[in-house]
Design an enzyme around this catalytic site. Structure first.
Site, PDB file in Angstrom:
ATOM      1  N   LYS A 138      67.160   3.760  66.536  1.00 56.19           N
ATOM      2  CA  LYS A 138      67.766   2.395  65.983  1.00 56.19           C
ATOM      3  C   LYS A 138      69.199   2.326  66.960  1.00 56.19           C
ATOM      4  O   LYS A 138      69.675   2.846  67.633  1.00 56.19           O
ATOM      5  CB  LYS A 138      68.384   2.384  64.616  1.00 56.19           C
ATOM      6  CG  LYS A 138      66.823   2.420  63.604  1.00 56.19           C
ATOM      7  CD  LYS A 138      67.170   2.028  62.229  1.00 56.19           C
ATOM      8  CE  LYS A 138      66.240   2.097  61.412  1.00 56.19           C
ATOM      9  NZ  LYS A 138      66.648   2.025  59.826  1.00 56.19           N
ATOM     10  N   HIS A 141      75.700   0.802  66.276  1.00 56.24           N
ATOM     11  CA  HIS A 141      76.326  -0.467  66.078  1.00 56.24           C
ATOM     12  C   HIS A 141      77.725  -0.240  65.858  1.00 56.24           C
ATOM     13  O   HIS A 141      78.055   0.995  66.044  1.00 56.24           O
ATOM     14  CB  HIS A 141      75.906  -1.278  64.975  1.00 56.24           C
ATOM     15  CG  HIS A 141      75.780  -0.508  63.724  1.00 56.24           C
ATOM     16  ND1 HIS A 141      76.658  -0.097  63.114  1.00 56.24           N
ATOM     17  CD2 HIS A 141      74.549  -0.137  63.146  1.00 56.24           C
ATOM     18  CE1 HIS A 141      76.182   0.390  62.029  1.00 56.24           C
ATOM     19  NE2 HIS A 141      75.031   0.558  61.894  1.00 56.24           N
ATOM     20  N   HIS A 144      78.963   2.449  63.728  1.00 53.42           N
ATOM     21  CA  HIS A 144      78.857   3.805  64.126  1.00 53.42           C
ATOM     22  C   HIS A 144      79.989   4.110  65.086  1.00 53.42           C
ATOM     23  O   HIS A 144      80.638   5.274  65.131  1.00 53.42           O
ATOM     24  CB  HIS A 144      77.622   3.933  64.823  1.00 53.42           C
ATOM     25  CG  HIS A 144      76.205   4.007  63.996  1.00 53.42           C
ATOM     26  ND1 HIS A 144      75.340   2.997  64.282  1.00 53.42           N
ATOM     27  CD2 HIS A 144      76.071   4.462  62.738  1.00 53.42           C
ATOM     28  CE1 HIS A 144      74.244   3.294  63.143  1.00 53.42           C
ATOM     29  NE2 HIS A 144      74.948   4.198  62.314  1.00 53.42           N
TER      30      HIS A 144
HETATM   31  N1  ARG Z   1      72.933   7.112  59.434  1.00 53.68           N
HETATM   32  C1  ARG Z   1      73.911   6.456  58.209  1.00 53.68           C
HETATM   33  C2  ARG Z   1      73.866   4.953  58.557  1.00 53.68           C
HETATM   34  O1  ARG Z   1      73.777   4.692  59.835  1.00 53.68           O
HETATM   35  C3  ARG Z   1      75.045   6.752  57.921  1.00 53.68           C
HETATM   36  C4  ARG Z   1      75.137   8.015  57.320  1.00 53.68           C
HETATM   37  C5  ARG Z   1      76.513   8.380  56.461  1.00 53.68           C
HETATM   38  N2  ARG Z   1      76.550   9.625  55.750  1.00 53.68           N
HETATM   39  C6  ARG Z   1      76.156  10.169  54.658  1.00 53.68           C
HETATM   40  N3  ARG Z   1      76.206  11.313  54.130  1.00 53.68           N
HETATM   41  N4  ARG Z   1      75.322   9.192  54.063  1.00 53.68           N
HETATM   42  O2  ARG Z   1      73.874   4.122  57.846  1.00 53.68           O
END
Ligand code: ARG
Length: 578
Positions: A138, A141, A144
């Site tokens: 994905k 963004h 991130h």
């Molecule tokens: N991969 C998730 C996202 O892009 C963020 C993960 C955050 N950390 C977690 N332990 N949930 O939204």
């Protein structure tokens, strides 16, 4: 340094108020530097003494301040004591200020400020910081990017304050998206393209399948089937998934390296998928799991048990959700790493998610969830490159470098250098970081290339420029270590101002450690750079008598190292030439 002065004033206060010295250490704060020479260096707000129960409150603040003032007398360290509104001000002897500060600064450049008594009061332990956490296939963004740089700052800060830090990247590497991707790859994928430009290729395939699936029902079937195979760990599907993951991580690592970011562990949702049944079972045994009419498994989180708020942890088809994997991951991390605290960094849209996660963990009897913290941040509007929408982290770094390179080629002050791209990259990244860190993390902000890259405003470019100016001065003239220091050579207002400002460094780190906000340090460093700019104007080295020049160089070279240390905590690599 700050410590020495704080201690001397605390000793004075403790004698008069008959309380242990330590009680006063954190009550005293360094006064922001000002060109007015008469300004005090430390102040003691009287109300903090009452608030912390250090002295019993009797009468109004002002009369208490004055009564205390009457008993306090100047000594060999403190030259003046005065009362302001509800505060007592202390000014230390200028020569002692210069002497002590330069002495401490000279001792261990890297550790300046870090061993202060104030910072020693902070709890220390193993800290797990989870940040960045993009989703494979994905878009990477702005959220991130923010998570990456903020998490890196928090990890750096915790580390330099003496905590053992574990840096974790929790990849979005599981879920239906891999069904789609796997099915799509079988149709449109190419092993060659995957090796050449993995992130781009996976993204393209993912987009293409999603588009195609709108008109082709069969693809959904294939996607579900592929995900089913993954869930059953069937070899063929697993090895393709494994390949996607490995190649992506390698690629991410390259880009993180450019940013100066690293991780100890690349974990991900997939790692905890297999533990979710156990979590559900445990919730069941504890009587926390309810089954709804729809057949989903939920945990009631309402205070009165009326299901007004709840969290779904099990789909009706028996599969787990994002939060189920997070519960499993948290418990697993605690068992494996026995951390003292854990910090998650994501945008504020996940506040509710983490609130629920911590609440469920507590309900399960994991009292350590009290030491889990979600650091959330606001949205970024308008992060675009000349080519359009940002899809990969790389796009943003390339654009920052290109724009900075262009600005450097336009500026007459730019020095000749071996690798201008590398400098442009480091400076461009500092600009991104400072733009992001200047305000409170919670606020949304607008991404503006031109503004963040200005050389004169309060930008990362300005920080780098100041650092490089100091470096070139030191390179040409030396670092002033030649002569024994005579403090009377550094009594000009612009020199005193810098030293006064440096007195605040440990306090600034202390505040940052408490609220985990980078803005304190950013503003401290920006102000330091402004003070350096006037000092460079007012305290010339070239053309001054040798001893004066040496003393000034010593001040500049010490200041440079504090600036560099602070920049590194923020995640910025200082450049030596620009
Ligand atoms: N991969 C998730 C996202 O892009 C963020 C993960 C955050 N950390 C977690 N332990 N949930 O939204």
């Amino acid at each position: 340094m700050a410590c020495f002065f704080r201690r001397s004033i605390a000793v004075k206060l403790s004698r008069i108020l008959q309380q242990p010295e330590d009680a006063f250490i954190s009550a005293l704060s360094a006064v922001p530097a000002s060109k007015k020479q008469q300004n005090a260096d430390f102040r003691l707000p009287i109300n903090t003494l009452f608030k912390d129960g250090i002295v019993p409150s009797k009468g109004d603040l002002q009369s208490q301040a004055e009564a205390l003032l009457n008993e306090l007398k100047p000594d060999s360290v403190v030259e003046d004591i005065s009362a302001g509104r509800g505060v007592i001000n202390f000014r230390v002897h200028r020569k002692i200020l210069v002497q002590k500060m330069l002495e401490t600064l000279g001792k261990d450049d890297e550790r300046f400020g870090l061993d202060s008594e104030l910072l020693n009061r902070l709890e220390k332990g193993r800290t797990l910081v989870e940040y960045s956490s993009p989703n494979i296939a994905k878009r990477f963004h702005a959220g991130h990017l923010r998570s990456t740089i903020i998490g890196n700052f928090i990890a750096n800060l915790k580390q330099c304050l003496g905590n053992e830090v574990i840096r974790v990247n929790y990849l979005g590497d599981w879920g239906m998206q891999f069904g789609i991707l796997g099915a799509g790859f079988e149709k449109y994928g190419s092993q060659e393209k995957l090796k050449e430009n993995p992130l781009q290729h996976l993204f393209d395939v993912y987009v293409q399948v999603n588009r195609e699936a709108e008109i082709n029902e069969g693809l959904w079937h294939a996607a579900r089937e592929f995900f089913r195979q993954l869930e059953h760990h069937e070899d063929k599907a697993m090895s393709l998934w494994q390949q996607f993951r490995e190649i992506s991580v390698k690629e991410y690592e390259q880009v993180y390296k450019r940013l100066g970011v690293r991780f100890d562990i690349y974990s991900g949702e997939s790692f905890h998928e297999g533990q979710t049944q156990e979590v559900v079972q445990r919730l069941q045994n504890l009587g926390l799991l309810k089954t709804t009419e729809k057949g989903t498994g939920v945990v009631d989180l309402s205070p009165t048990g009326d299901m007004s708020t709840y969290s779904t942890v099990l789909r009706s088809d028996g599969t787990s959700l994002y939060i189920t994997r997070d519960i499993a991951a948290a418990i697993d991390r605690k068992e494996k790493h026995t951390f003292h605290e854990m910090i998650y960094v994501t945008d504020k849209s996940q506040q509710n998610h983490f609130g629920q996660l911590f609440q469920i963990l507590l309900a399960m009897g994991h009292s350590w969830a009290q030491r889990c913290r979600h650091v959330s941040f606001g949205l970024v509007q308008g992060m675009k490159t000349r080519r359009g929408e940002v899809i990969f982290l790389e796009d943003i770094l390339d654009e920052a470098r290109a724009r900075m390179l262009h600005n450097m080629s336009q500026s007459i002050t730019t020095k000749d250098m071996e690798n201008p791209e590398d400098t442009a990259e480091k400076v461009g990244i500092s600009a991104l970081i400072i733009q992001d860190f200047k305000g409170p993390l919670e606020s949304d902000y607008k991404f503006e290339w031109d503004r963040m890259l200005q050389a004169k405003g309060d930008t990362g470019v300005f920080l780098q420029y100041t650092h490089a100016r100091l470096c070139s001065l030191i390179e040409m003239q030396g670092n002033g270590q030649e002569l024994e220091l005579d403090p009377s050579l550094l009594l000009e207002p612009s020199s005193i101002c810098i030293l006064q400002h440096l007195l605040r460094y440990d306090e600034v780190l202390y505040h940052s450690a408490q609220d985990l906000q980078p803005k304190h340090l950013v503003n401290f460093l920006l102000k330091l750079c402004h003070l350096v700019a006037s000092a460079l104007r007012e305290l010339p080295v070239k053309g001054s008598p040798h001893n004066v020049a040496q003393a000034r160089l010593r001040l500049f070279s010490r200041t440079r190292s504090v600036l560099a240390n602070g920049m590194r905590i923020l995640g910025i690599t200082p450049v030596y030439k620009m």
